[in-house]
Design a protein around this motif. Structure first.
Motif, PDB file in Angstrom:
ATOM      1  N   LEU A   1       2.608  56.612  27.468  1.00 24.89           N
ATOM      2  CA  LEU A   1       3.119  57.786  28.161  1.00 24.89           C
ATOM      3  C   LEU A   1       2.051  58.863  28.247  1.00 24.89           C
ATOM      4  CD1 LEU A   1       6.630  57.993  26.460  1.00 24.89           C
ATOM      5  CD2 LEU A   1       6.092  57.100  28.731  1.00 24.89           C
ATOM      6  N   PRO A   2       2.147  59.735  29.243  1.00 23.54           N
ATOM      7  CA  PRO A   2       1.194  60.840  29.342  1.00 23.54           C
ATOM      8  C   PRO A   2       1.194  61.689  28.075  1.00 23.54           C
ATOM      9  CG  PRO A   2       2.529  60.676  31.331  1.00 23.54           C
ATOM     10  CD  PRO A   2       3.125  59.732  30.335  1.00 23.54           C
ATOM     11  N   GLU A   3       0.039  62.257  27.738  1.00 24.80           N
ATOM     12  CA  GLU A   3      -0.066  63.042  26.516  1.00 24.80           C
ATOM     13  C   GLU A   3       0.550  64.429  26.661  1.00 24.80           C
ATOM     14  OE1 GLU A   3      -4.097  63.158  25.220  1.00 24.80           O
ATOM     15  OE2 GLU A   3      -4.220  60.982  24.855  1.00 24.80           O
ATOM     16  N   ARG A   4       0.596  64.953  27.870  1.00 20.83           N
ATOM     17  CA  ARG A   4       1.179  66.283  28.049  1.00 20.83           C
ATOM     18  C   ARG A   4       2.668  66.263  27.751  1.00 20.83           C
ATOM     19  NH1 ARG A   4       0.084  69.052  33.645  1.00 20.83           N
ATOM     20  NH2 ARG A   4       1.088  67.139  34.385  1.00 20.83           N
ATOM     21  N   PRO A   5       3.201  67.310  27.131  1.00 23.23           N
ATOM     22  CA  PRO A   5       4.662  67.396  26.954  1.00 23.23           C
ATOM     23  C   PRO A   5       5.357  67.322  28.306  1.00 23.23           C
ATOM     24  CG  PRO A   5       3.552  69.077  25.668  1.00 23.23           C
ATOM     25  CD  PRO A   5       2.508  68.462  26.561  1.00 23.23           C
ATOM     26  N   ALA A   6       6.571  66.799  28.293  1.00 18.25           N
ATOM     27  CA  ALA A   6       7.269  66.550  29.545  1.00 18.25           C
ATOM     28  C   ALA A   6       8.447  67.487  29.745  1.00 18.25           C
ATOM     29  CB  ALA A   6       7.757  65.102  29.592  1.00 18.25           C
ATOM     30  N   VAL A   7       8.727  67.749  31.014  1.00 14.26           N
ATOM     31  CA  VAL A   7       9.982  68.361  31.426  1.00 14.26           C
ATOM     32  C   VAL A   7      10.868  67.225  31.910  1.00 14.26           C
ATOM     33  CG1 VAL A   7      11.138  69.890  33.049  1.00 14.26           C
ATOM     34  CG2 VAL A   7       8.976  70.576  32.044  1.00 14.26           C
ATOM     35  N   MET A   8      11.968  66.994  31.212  1.00 12.91           N
ATOM     36  CA  MET A   8      12.882  65.914  31.563  1.00 12.91           C
ATOM     37  C   MET A   8      13.962  66.457  32.485  1.00 12.91           C
ATOM     38  SD  MET A   8      15.218  63.593  28.986  1.00 12.91           S
ATOM     39  CE  MET A   8      13.812  63.222  27.959  1.00 12.91           C
ATOM     40  N   ALA A   9      14.165  65.800  33.609  1.00 14.65           N
ATOM     41  CA  ALA A   9      15.120  66.277  34.608  1.00 14.65           C
ATOM     42  C   ALA A   9      16.042  65.154  35.029  1.00 14.65           C
ATOM     43  CB  ALA A   9      14.377  66.834  35.816  1.00 14.65           C
ATOM     44  N   GLY A  10      17.178  65.542  35.574  1.00 11.47           N
ATOM     45  CA  GLY A  10      18.193  64.587  36.014  1.00 11.47           C
ATOM     46  C   GLY A  10      19.514  64.924  35.359  1.00 11.47           C
ATOM     47  N   PRO A  11      20.601  64.900  36.102  1.00  9.70           N
ATOM     48  CA  PRO A  11      21.894  65.336  35.577  1.00  9.70           C
ATOM     49  C   PRO A  11      22.399  64.537  34.389  1.00  9.70           C
ATOM     50  CG  PRO A  11      22.149  64.242  37.700  1.00  9.70           C
ATOM     51  CD  PRO A  11      20.693  64.475  37.516  1.00  9.70           C
ATOM     52  N   LEU A  12      21.893  63.310  34.190  1.00  8.94           N
ATOM     53  CA  LEU A  12      22.324  62.491  33.059  1.00  8.94           C
ATOM     54  C   LEU A  12      21.238  62.387  31.986  1.00  8.94           C
ATOM     55  CD1 LEU A  12      24.273  59.570  34.799  1.00  8.94           C
ATOM     56  CD2 LEU A  12      25.107  61.792  34.002  1.00  8.94           C
TER      57      LEU A  12
ATOM     58  N   GLY B   1      23.437  59.294  38.058  1.00  9.03           N
ATOM     59  CA  GLY B   1      24.214  60.399  38.591  1.00  9.03           C
ATOM     60  C   GLY B   1      23.613  60.909  39.896  1.00  9.03           C
ATOM     61  N   PRO B   2      23.978  62.104  40.307  1.00  2.68           N
ATOM     62  CA  PRO B   2      23.448  62.679  41.560  1.00  2.68           C
ATOM     63  C   PRO B   2      22.053  63.261  41.367  1.00  2.68           C
ATOM     64  CG  PRO B   2      25.015  64.194  40.573  1.00  2.68           C
ATOM     65  CD  PRO B   2      25.045  62.955  39.713  1.00  2.68           C
ATOM     66  N   TRP B   3      21.065  62.383  41.234  1.00  2.00           N
ATOM     67  CA  TRP B   3      19.697  62.798  40.944  1.00  2.00           C
ATOM     68  C   TRP B   3      18.805  62.836  42.176  1.00  2.00           C
ATOM     69  CZ3 TRP B   3      15.200  60.046  41.891  1.00  2.00           C
ATOM     70  CH2 TRP B   3      15.395  58.738  42.383  1.00  2.00           C
ATOM     71  N   HIS B   4      19.299  62.365  43.340  1.00  2.00           N
ATOM     72  CA  HIS B   4      18.417  62.119  44.475  1.00  2.00           C
ATOM     73  C   HIS B   4      17.797  63.378  45.083  1.00  2.00           C
ATOM     74  CE1 HIS B   4      20.228  58.082  44.284  1.00  2.00           C
ATOM     75  NE2 HIS B   4      19.102  57.698  44.830  1.00  2.00           N
ATOM     76  N   HIS B   5      18.289  64.563  44.716  1.00  3.04           N
ATOM     77  CA  HIS B   5      17.624  65.773  45.200  1.00  3.04           C
ATOM     78  C   HIS B   5      16.222  65.920  44.596  1.00  3.04           C
ATOM     79  CE1 HIS B   5      19.354  66.929  41.349  1.00  3.04           C
ATOM     80  NE2 HIS B   5      18.558  67.985  41.330  1.00  3.04           N
TER      81      HIS B   5
END
Length: 205
Positions: free
Chosen positions: A65-76, A128-132
């Motif tokens: 995985l990338p070494e930078r901390p991540a922003v996790m997104a997605g309704p689920l 879930g509704p993640w497609h946006h």
């Protein structure tokens, strides 16, 4: 620019020879064509060879995985965030995000996630509704449940992202070639017995 097709679940029921593995069958289930072409070239002759070739074909998507901390997104994304120990934040908190903090922001717009991606890896959880979030290039792609694993594979392949986690039982596990091959194999039907009347429509459902 967002990938054109791979992120949308396939509805195409192509003619596929009955059997445990075949290129038409994998395409019918939505395995990315770039991967299926590799499998075709390998000329696998039995179940074991197909599994080995599949694992070799997807290993570039299952790296570190990338070494930078991540922003996790997605309704689920909440359940995975809790297992990984990432705090969940609101979209308004992104403006105060520090570069050394890994967070989950389940309800975030594509533009806000893209901005956060300047200092963080972008981790999209499919489900879930993640497609946006489709227009945002992810660095990591996870599946909220095993039902989304195939779509996560398509997204990762389309963007050249690294596969993250998927739910297995009541926990999340890193997606590796062995896990992927096993889950895809579970989708495929067993060979049709001589004299059986199953149709392609029954196989590809």
């Amino acid at each position: 620019m967002a990938p054109a097709d791979p992120i949308v679940p396939t509805d195409t029921a192509v003619a596929a020879e009955p059997g445990k593995w075949s290129a038409p069958m994998l395409r019918a289930y939505g395995v990315p064509d770039s991967l299926v072409r590799q499998f075709e070239q390998a000329h696998a002759s039995d179940d074991t060879e197909w599994i080995v070739n599949f694992m070799l074909g997807v290993r570039h998507l299952c790296g570190a995985l990338p070494e930078r901390p991540a922003v996790m997104a997605g309704p689920l994304s909440g359940n995975l965030a809790r297992q990984l120990g990432h705090p969940c934040r609101s979209a308004t908190d992104l403006a105060e995000l520090h570069g050394d903090a890994a967070v989950a922001v389940p309800n975030v717009t594509a533009s806000a996630l893209r901005t956060a991606g300047r200092s963080h890896s972008v981790h999209v959880v499919i489900g879930g509704p993640w497609h946006h979030l489709v227009p945002v290039r992810p660095d990591i792609v996870s599946a909220a449940t095993e039902h989304e694993l195939l779509e996560a594979l398509r997204v990762a392949d389309a963007w050249g992202a690294t596969l993250g986690w998927t739910q297995v039982g009541d926990r999340y596990e890193r997606i590796d070639p062995y896990l992927l091959a096993g889950r895809i194999r579970d989708l495929l039907p067993d060979p049709i017995a001589p004299g059986a009347n199953e149709t392609t429509d029954e196989l590809v459902r």
